[in-house]
Design an enzyme around this catalytic site. Structure first.
Site: not given
Ligand code: IPM
Ligand code: MG
Length: 358
Positions: A142, A191, A223, A247, A251
């Site tokens: 990032y 990885k 993975d 990230d 999710d």
């Molecule tokens: C998160 C989001 C952010 C990230 C984006 C919106 C920049 O997906 O906080 O998980 O990738 O960190």
């Molecule tokens: Mg995210």
């Protein structure tokens, strides 16, 4: 006690969920005799519209001068075509970097009442789920060098993934400390079969582990980790990983809990300072329609009380209120299931408030 909170509602459903969260904080303040003082700041699309940049200096300064930050969400299709440095998401990255928020805690807990909403078979879930993803937040791909160059296949773009020993060490320590307070088990995700940065990551995590003989450490390729989270999520206690893997995996972990609308997060700097926000995004399609689930933000405020203000009892009161409302069968659209009672953002906020008795 008096606490200064910078509030950044942001875009989409951000303002909807932040509004309910402030009411909850005020109620907790009233009950326990604390005063929360809020100052609102613009960031993301809202700041682009009014000030022409995603993260105005005033916002960053205001956040720096507060005890903690409460953030809604940023971004939306309106601003999707802007160049990288003008995108609303830049506000988030700028806040993370500018405030030194290197440790992102994303607990994924499956509430008993929401077992129905979990997409995995009940025999996989067993008694529930309680994982904490510890994501490095101010390094890795990032924030590495990025740019364009000409290649034999034409113009190319690149983003460098880079981790220093110091960065890995400090996030690993946070993860080990967390594990000591939980199930004493860490999975470090990388990885390392391919990436040099992952090999360094793995070595440093192993070095930090020496100081935590009670914690069981294992390493997993990203993975495989993505697969194992679905196959047998309960093998995990604390997952520690870099910015981008974290990230993605957070999710995935959130979906196992039924809805991303339930997941809070804390982004911590050295010391007690932190920024608290839901893991979900700005959901522009339901913004301002009283449909968003405010629970992730309300639970983020509970994390703020616990991690920045050291108010554990107050934090527990919020968590218990959320659980109780879920147990009574109230649901927002994202976690709705048959025979439950559908409510909007504001009603959900009110129901939680009611549970926080004086
Ligand atoms: C998160 C989001 C952010 C990230 C984006 C919106 C920049 O997906 O906080 O998980 O990738 O960190
Ligand atoms: Mg995210």
């Amino acid at each position: 006690m008096q606490y200064k909170i910078a509030v950044v509602p942001g875009d989409g459903i951000g303002p909807d969920v932040v509004e309910e969260t402030i009411k909850v904080l005020d109620k907790v303040g009233e009950k326990f005799g604390h005063v929360f003082e809020y100052t609102k700041y613009l960031a993301g699309g809202a700041a682009l519209n009014q000030m022409g940049e995603p993260l105005p200096q005033e916002t960053l300064e205001g956040c720096k001068n507060s005890d903690a930050v409460l953030l809604g969400a940023v971004g939306g299709p309106k601003w999707d075509d802007l160049p990288g440095e003008k995108r609303p998401e830049q506000a988030l990255l700028g806040l993370r970097k500018g405030l030194g928020l290197f440790a992102n805690l994303r607990p994924a807990i499956l509430f008993e009442a929401l077992k129905e909403a979990c997409p995995l078979k009940s025999e996989i879930i067993g008694d529930g789920l309680d994982i904490c993803v510890v994501r490095e937040l101010t390094g890795g791909i990032y924030f590495g060098e990025k740019g364009f160059k000409e290649t034999e296949y034409g113009k190319a773009a690149y983003d460098v993934k880079i981790y220093s020993e110091g960065e890995v060490k400090r996030i690993a320590k946070i993860a080990f400390d967390m594990a000591m307070k939980r199930g004493k088990k860490i999975t470090s995700v990388d990885k390392a079969n391919i990436l040099e940065s992952s090999r360094l990551w793995r070595r440093v995590v192993q070095e930090v582990a020496i100081d935590y003989p009670e914690v069981e450490l294992s390493h997993m390729y990203v993975d495989n980790a993505a697969m194992q989270l679905i196959r047998d999520p309960n093998q995990f206690d604390v997952i520690v990983t870099g910015n981008m893997f974290g990230d993605i995996l957070s999710d995935e972990a959130s979906m196992i809990t039924g809805s991303i609308g339930m997941l809070p997060s804390a982004s911590l700097a050295e010391g007690n300072f932190g920024l608290y926000e839901p893991v979900h995004g700005s959901a522009p399609d339901i913004a301002g329609q009283n449909k968003a689930n405010p629970m992730a933000t309300i639970l983020s405020a509970a994390m703020m009380l616990k991690y920045t203000f050291n108010l554990s009892e107050e934090s527990d009161v919020i968590e218990m209120a959320v659980k109780s409302v879920l147990n009574q069968g109230y649901r927002t659209g994202d976690i709705m299931s048959p025979n439950m009672k559908l409510v909007g953002t504001k009603e959900m906020g009110q129901l939680i408030l009611k549970e926080i008795k004086n």
